[in-house]
Write an enzyme that holds these catalytic residues in place. Structure first.
Site, PDB file in Angstrom:
ATOM      1  N   SER A  31      49.603  32.467  40.920  1.00 53.76           N
ATOM      2  CA  SER A  31      50.581  32.744  39.872  1.00 53.76           C
ATOM      3  C   SER A  31      51.819  31.891  40.059  1.00 53.76           C
ATOM      4  O   SER A  31      52.167  31.502  41.157  1.00 53.76           O
ATOM      5  CB  SER A  31      50.957  34.227  39.886  1.00 53.76           C
ATOM      6  OG  SER A  31      49.892  34.985  39.382  1.00 53.76           O
ATOM      7  N   THR A  65      43.414  46.792  42.703  1.00 52.11           N
ATOM      8  CA  THR A  65      42.782  45.556  43.181  1.00 52.11           C
ATOM      9  C   THR A  65      43.415  44.969  44.439  1.00 52.11           C
ATOM     10  O   THR A  65      42.739  44.251  45.171  1.00 52.11           O
ATOM     11  CB  THR A  65      42.828  44.481  42.071  1.00 52.11           C
ATOM     12  OG1 THR A  65      44.191  44.301  41.666  1.00 52.11           O
ATOM     13  CG2 THR A  65      41.984  44.896  40.879  1.00 52.11           C
ATOM     14  N   LYS A 115      36.418  40.926  36.319  1.00 51.68           N
ATOM     15  CA  LYS A 115      36.155  40.479  34.957  1.00 51.68           C
ATOM     16  C   LYS A 115      36.561  39.027  34.701  1.00 51.68           C
ATOM     17  O   LYS A 115      35.803  38.243  34.110  1.00 51.68           O
ATOM     18  CB  LYS A 115      36.942  41.395  34.017  1.00 51.68           C
ATOM     19  CG  LYS A 115      36.448  41.418  32.595  1.00 51.68           C
ATOM     20  CD  LYS A 115      37.036  42.599  31.851  1.00 51.68           C
ATOM     21  CE  LYS A 115      38.020  42.125  30.809  1.00 51.68           C
ATOM     22  NZ  LYS A 115      38.591  43.239  30.048  1.00 51.68           N
ATOM     23  N   CYS A 154      48.430  33.432  44.907  1.00 54.16           N
ATOM     24  CA  CYS A 154      47.054  33.575  45.393  1.00 54.16           C
ATOM     25  C   CYS A 154      46.355  32.273  45.722  1.00 54.16           C
ATOM     26  O   CYS A 154      45.189  32.268  46.109  1.00 54.16           O
ATOM     27  CB  CYS A 154      46.226  34.363  44.379  1.00 54.16           C
ATOM     28  SG  CYS A 154      46.794  36.061  44.225  1.00 54.16           S
ATOM     29  N   GLU A 173      50.756  35.514  50.917  1.00 55.91           N
ATOM     30  CA  GLU A 173      51.971  36.031  50.294  1.00 55.91           C
ATOM     31  C   GLU A 173      52.356  37.364  50.914  1.00 55.91           C
ATOM     32  O   GLU A 173      53.143  38.112  50.383  1.00 55.91           O
ATOM     33  CB  GLU A 173      51.832  36.108  48.766  1.00 55.91           C
ATOM     34  CG  GLU A 173      50.712  36.990  48.263  1.00 55.91           C
ATOM     35  CD  GLU A 173      50.784  37.152  46.748  1.00 55.91           C
ATOM     36  OE1 GLU A 173      50.021  36.440  46.076  1.00 55.91           O
ATOM     37  OE2 GLU A 173      51.576  37.961  46.259  1.00 55.91           O
ATOM     38  N   THR A 216      49.506  37.330  32.112  1.00 56.77           N
ATOM     39  CA  THR A 216      48.868  36.751  33.307  1.00 56.77           C
ATOM     40  C   THR A 216      47.502  36.149  32.958  1.00 56.77           C
ATOM     41  O   THR A 216      46.941  35.416  33.749  1.00 56.77           O
ATOM     42  CB  THR A 216      48.657  37.799  34.430  1.00 56.77           C
ATOM     43  OG1 THR A 216      47.771  38.815  33.943  1.00 56.77           O
ATOM     44  CG2 THR A 216      49.956  38.433  34.866  1.00 56.77           C
ATOM     45  N   HIS A 240      39.083  32.004  41.500  1.00 59.69           N
ATOM     46  CA  HIS A 240      39.960  33.084  41.964  1.00 59.69           C
ATOM     47  C   HIS A 240      39.548  34.357  41.228  1.00 59.69           C
ATOM     48  O   HIS A 240      39.203  34.327  40.057  1.00 59.69           O
ATOM     49  CB  HIS A 240      41.425  32.742  41.669  1.00 59.69           C
ATOM     50  CG  HIS A 240      42.343  33.880  41.957  1.00 59.69           C
ATOM     51  ND1 HIS A 240      42.396  34.486  43.194  1.00 59.69           N
ATOM     52  CD2 HIS A 240      43.227  34.562  41.164  1.00 59.69           C
ATOM     53  CE1 HIS A 240      43.276  35.474  43.162  1.00 59.69           C
ATOM     54  NE2 HIS A 240      43.795  35.550  41.936  1.00 59.69           N
ATOM     55  N   ASN A 258      40.923  42.301  45.413  1.00 54.37           N
ATOM     56  CA  ASN A 258      41.498  40.965  45.401  1.00 54.37           C
ATOM     57  C   ASN A 258      42.266  40.725  46.691  1.00 54.37           C
ATOM     58  O   ASN A 258      43.265  41.391  46.946  1.00 54.37           O
ATOM     59  CB  ASN A 258      42.431  40.840  44.190  1.00 54.37           C
ATOM     60  CG  ASN A 258      43.118  39.485  44.113  1.00 54.37           C
ATOM     61  OD1 ASN A 258      42.781  38.565  44.848  1.00 54.37           O
ATOM     62  ND2 ASN A 258      44.084  39.385  43.214  1.00 54.37           N
TER      63      ASN A 258
END
Lengths: 136, 361, 377
Positions: free
Chosen positions: B305, B161, B248, B120, B85, B210, B243, B275
């Protein structure tokens, strides 16, 4: 800005050398060059073949550029170096992923592909070989 | 989805830039106290692309590493797909550059190539496409890459991230593979949790939205459906990779699906590098393959997403140990690091504009 | 035989309110006046960067237009920093080849229309291999830096030892009326100067200058003043520094010198005009010309020998370093200055009793070198 600087074909036709280190080898005396030449600079032979040059070598000599030409100022200070590839071919390249004060003559380096000359926000992104200190 | 012809991973490779910024330093840049965010994000530092790096240069090095492990000449690749992306060009395919740089398709460049976008999960989407081509017998070998120089708006929570890195996979027939992809399955809905509009530099996101309706719902659905298809349960897998937008979420979703932390941790790389968006799950999978043993099973579920998840059931085959050491491992890149401060980070990420900046972007 | 019979030059420096045409005309008209001639058969223009910096090619016609010489045959000669020396060589051959009896050589360069250093650096990068040195980010100065590092390593010379050339050049220029940097330089300021391309510092390098110089060449000796060109030689080397065997040598300088000397084997110069684009290149040139042993140029430039009243004076006007470096015109400056020296008119910067001189004009890092030997008549 100068038109030659942004020429797309001028970069495109050099892609074999800039992306893949395709150089020339004299079939008569074995001398290798980047880029390939029509005439061997050592023995004058016109019997040249295209070869892929090795992607590792060592720094023979270098300079740290603080006063960059237009289009490279964002990268300063950066290092340019004379590199001797594993087969003895001498090339000129920018170094990357290294601080100027870490560079030494004899430093082992390997080829990576990086952005080299970018023609603003709307123009071509010219990628080419650069060398970084070997990872291992 | 299962291919007519068995396919697998012939080689894999990763790349992570050497520069890192500590989350603490990112917080300091905005006058914040990192301790207030640490537990919610669980990413202590993230990778930062160098001033001359982008998705193409990342994809290139990851692909070179994959070719080394595959012990395959690039000319035999007949499909090159890059999921990202953060395309260097909005219009001009990253795959074209990668094909030429690698010499894919031989001197005639007889290969298909395209960029994939699905937030992602574009990388796993690319992998599914190559699986289809190899599985149908249309091609013998193809390359799928997930790579990003992820965007996160300055000062936004995503800035902690959004990182840079990627992974490349060479997919080929089972007999040449070191890990068999037994099945893959996807689940996709219109769930607008995160997006980036045309011409915008940074993505917009919906914070807590999200989570449950997006990340958790899609991963859980895809994982459960795949396990149901395969007749497996969490106990049948040695590793599970999800992913990892932060440190967390993947632990939480893994636990919810019944995986114990020891099966999750080997593929959990985000806490150390952030990330890598399209690279995220695929870098995690690479870390697992770097240490996997023949006979082990891996569940991989990506998330993109918008939203959707791709799930894969992978069985590690004989011969994997021979190729693990043929290229730098994920942890080699993770441990190759040098910290930068916020100013350098801002310069490398080109958040600082120069006068007459002709070398922009 | 070919003689220099007249010379003219402008002050070297920042000529903000003067264009290529003003500078060229001032030098050319004053050379004609000095030679007491009204017309010439040919005009040879020496220039290196008018296309890149001023957007002006077809420069020969541009210059003849603004000199009121429309109709006169003219050509531009370009060989980077050696443009001036090469133009002089071409002009001489026009006469000796009986294409002309009288030729005007006018060198002109207008560097300061680029006010940003990034732009002039990019312009100078056209002197190195555009595709395999400049494209990866190399600059002309960085190529000189490679020579300096190679020299420092080979002869174990510390960088402060390179100050002798700039210090001497500034001292010489301080009494040269047309020089750009007419002030003395302390070794301390040399050491404090900013790094341009490590290990090259700003004060290792010649400034970027505007200026024009002209000489009139003739088959016949002049009415009042004449200086004969008794030898000329030129040689090239690889444009790419990375293809050189040894960066501490300049074989093109050696070859050009040898070729020039073959015309006048007994020639002994009373002073030398060398092309000191950088301290290290000045050092290596001095060694190639036999002024100093290999690796010993620092001692030479710090000795009395190299001074204006020494036994082998170098750049009595201050050289590129301090007289200034209007790139393509610099070789013509050397000829005009030698003409003034050898006719005893270098007031304030005269080499006492000078009767002969060696002029060395160099392009790039010795990619193109031209040597002329001139003698007072």
């Amino acid at each position: 800005m100068w038109a030659y600087w942004q020429s797309v074909p001028a970069h495109w036709r050099e892609l074999p050398a800039r992306y893949r280190l395709e150089g020339g080898k004299c079939r008569d005396c074995g001398h290798t060059t980047l880029p390939d030449e029509m005439v061997c600079p050592v023995c004058g032979s016109k019997n040249i073949e295209r070869i892929n040059l090795p992607r590792r070598g060592k720094v023979v000599n270098y300079s740290v550029i603080w006063n960059a030409p237009r289009g490279y100022e964002y990268y300063t200070p950066y290092v340019v170096a004379l590199i001797e590839l594993e087969d003895g071919t001498r090339i000129f390249s920018q170094l990357t992923d290294v601080h100027p004060d870490e560079v030494r003559e004899g430093m082992e380096v390997e080829m990576v592909l990086r952005k080299t000359r970018v023609s603003g926000e709307s123009g071509l992104i010219a990628y080419s070989y650069k060398f970084r200190p070997v990872m291992d | 989805m299962r291919a007519d012809r068995k396919v697998g991973i012939v080689g894999w490779g990763v790349y992570v830039p050497k520069w890192r910024i500590k989350s603490e330093e990112l917080a300091r840049g905005w006058g914040r106290d990192w301790n207030r965010y640490a537990a919610g994000i669980m990413v202590e530092e993230k990778s930062v692309p160098g001033i001359d790096e982008d998705t193409f240069t990342i994809a290139y090095e990851a692909s070179v590493n994959a070719l080394k492990r595959a012990r395959l000449d690039a000319s035999l690749l007949r499909a090159v797909y890059v999921g990202t992306e953060s395309k260097p060009y909005a219009v001009k395919t990253t795959a074209t550059m990668l094909i030429d740089a690698l010499g894919a398709g031989g001197n005639g460049r007889l290969t298909t190539g395209a960029d994939y976008e699905f937030a992602c999960k574009a990388g796993t989407e690319a992998m599914q496409s190559v699986i289809g081509l190899v599985g149908s017998g249309m091609i013998e070998y193809g390359l799928a890459v997930g790579a990003d120089t992820a965007q996160g708006a300055p000062g936004d929570a995503l800035e902690y991230t959004a990182a840079a890195g990627g992974a490349a996979y060479i997919i080929g027939p089972a007999e040449r593979s070191v890990a068999i992809i037994e099945a893959s399955l996807s689940h996709v809905t219109d769930t607008p949790d995160f997006w980036r509009r045309q011409h915008e530099r940074y993505p917009a996101h919906t914070r807590a939205f999200t989570g449950e309706p997006a990340y958790f719902k899609h991963i859980v659905t895809a994982a459960r459906e795949l396990m149901s298809l395969m007749g497996t349960g969490p106990e049948d897998y040695d590793y599970a990779v999800f992913h990892q937008p932060n440190g967390k979420y993947p632990l939480r979703v893994g636990t919810r699906l019944g995986f114990t932390p020891d099966k999750l941790k080997p593929g959990l790389i985000t806490p150390y590098i952030g990330n890598t968006y399209s690279g995220s799950a695929l870098v995690g999978l690479a870390a697992v393959l770097d240490q996997a043993k023949p006979g082990q099973r891996i569940l991989v579920v990506s998330f993109g997403s918008g939203a959707g998840s791709d799930a894969f059931h992978i069985e590690v085959g004989d011969g994997i140990e021979e190729v693990q050491g043929l290229a730098p491992k994920t942890l080699d890149y993770v441990s190759r690091k040098e910290y930068v401060d916020y100013t350098t980070y801002a310069r490398y990420r080109r958040m600082i504009r120069m006068l007459h900046d002709f070398s922009a972007y | 035989m070919v003689y220099i019979v007249g010379a003219g030059l402008t002050k070297v420096g920042n000529h903000w309110n003067r264009s290529l045409r003003h500078l060229a005309a001032e030098a050319a008209l004053s050379a004609m006046e000095d030679a007491s001639v009204e017309e010439v058969d040919y005009v040879v223009v020496a220039n290196a960067l008018s296309g890149v910096i001023n957007g002006q090619e077809n420069l020969a016609s541009y210059v003849t237009t603004h000199l009121g010489m429309t109709g006169t045959p003219a050509v531009k000669v370009e060989a980077a920093g050696a443009s001036g020396g090469a133009a002089l060589l071409m002009a001489r051959s026009l006469i000796s080849g009986r294409m002309a009896d009288r030729v005007m050589v006018v060198g002109v360069e207008k560097m300061t229309d680029y006010t940003a250093l990034e732009d002039s650096t990019a312009a100078l990068s056209t002197f190195i291999d555009s595709e395999y040195e400049a494209f990866p980010g190399g600059t002309l100065d960085s190529i000189h830096a490679l020579m300096m590092r190679a020299y420092m390593r080979k002869y174990d010379v510390p960088r402060e030892e390179f100050s002798h050339l700039p210090v001497l050049m500034h001292e010489n220029a301080s009494t040269t009326p047309h020089a750009q940097l007419r002030f003395k330089l302390k070794p301390k300021s040399y050491e404090a100067s900013p790094v341009i391309a490590e290990p090259i510092k700003m004060l290792d390098l010649a400034p970027l200058s505007d200026g024009a110089a002209a000489v009139v060449l003739s088959r016949e000796a002049g009415r009042e003043f004449s200086v004969e060109i008794v030898g000329s030689g030129q040689a090239t080397d690889t444009i790419s520094a990375y293809r050189r065997e040894d960066l501490t040598q300049l074989p093109s300088v050696r070859a050009a010198f040898k070729r020039a000397l073959s015309e006048s084997p007994d020639f002994k110069p009373d002073f030398y005009a060398i092309h000191d684009y950088s301290s290290v290149m000045g050092y290596v040139e001095a060694e190639e010309l036999g002024l100093a042993g290999r690796g010993e140029a620092a001692q030479f430039f710090s000795s009395e020998e190299a001074r204006r009243n020494g036994s082998s004076p170098v750049n009595p006007e201050g050289g590129l370093k301090a007289r200034g470096n209007p790139i393509g015109a610099t070789g013509v400056y050397q000829a005009a200055e030698a003409f003034l020296q050898l006719t005893g008119r270098a007031e304030g910067w005269q080499v006492p009793g000078a009767r002969s001189a060696l002029l060395l004009s160099v392009g790039g890092l010795g990619a193109n070198s031209v040597v002329h030997l001139v003698r007072g008549v």
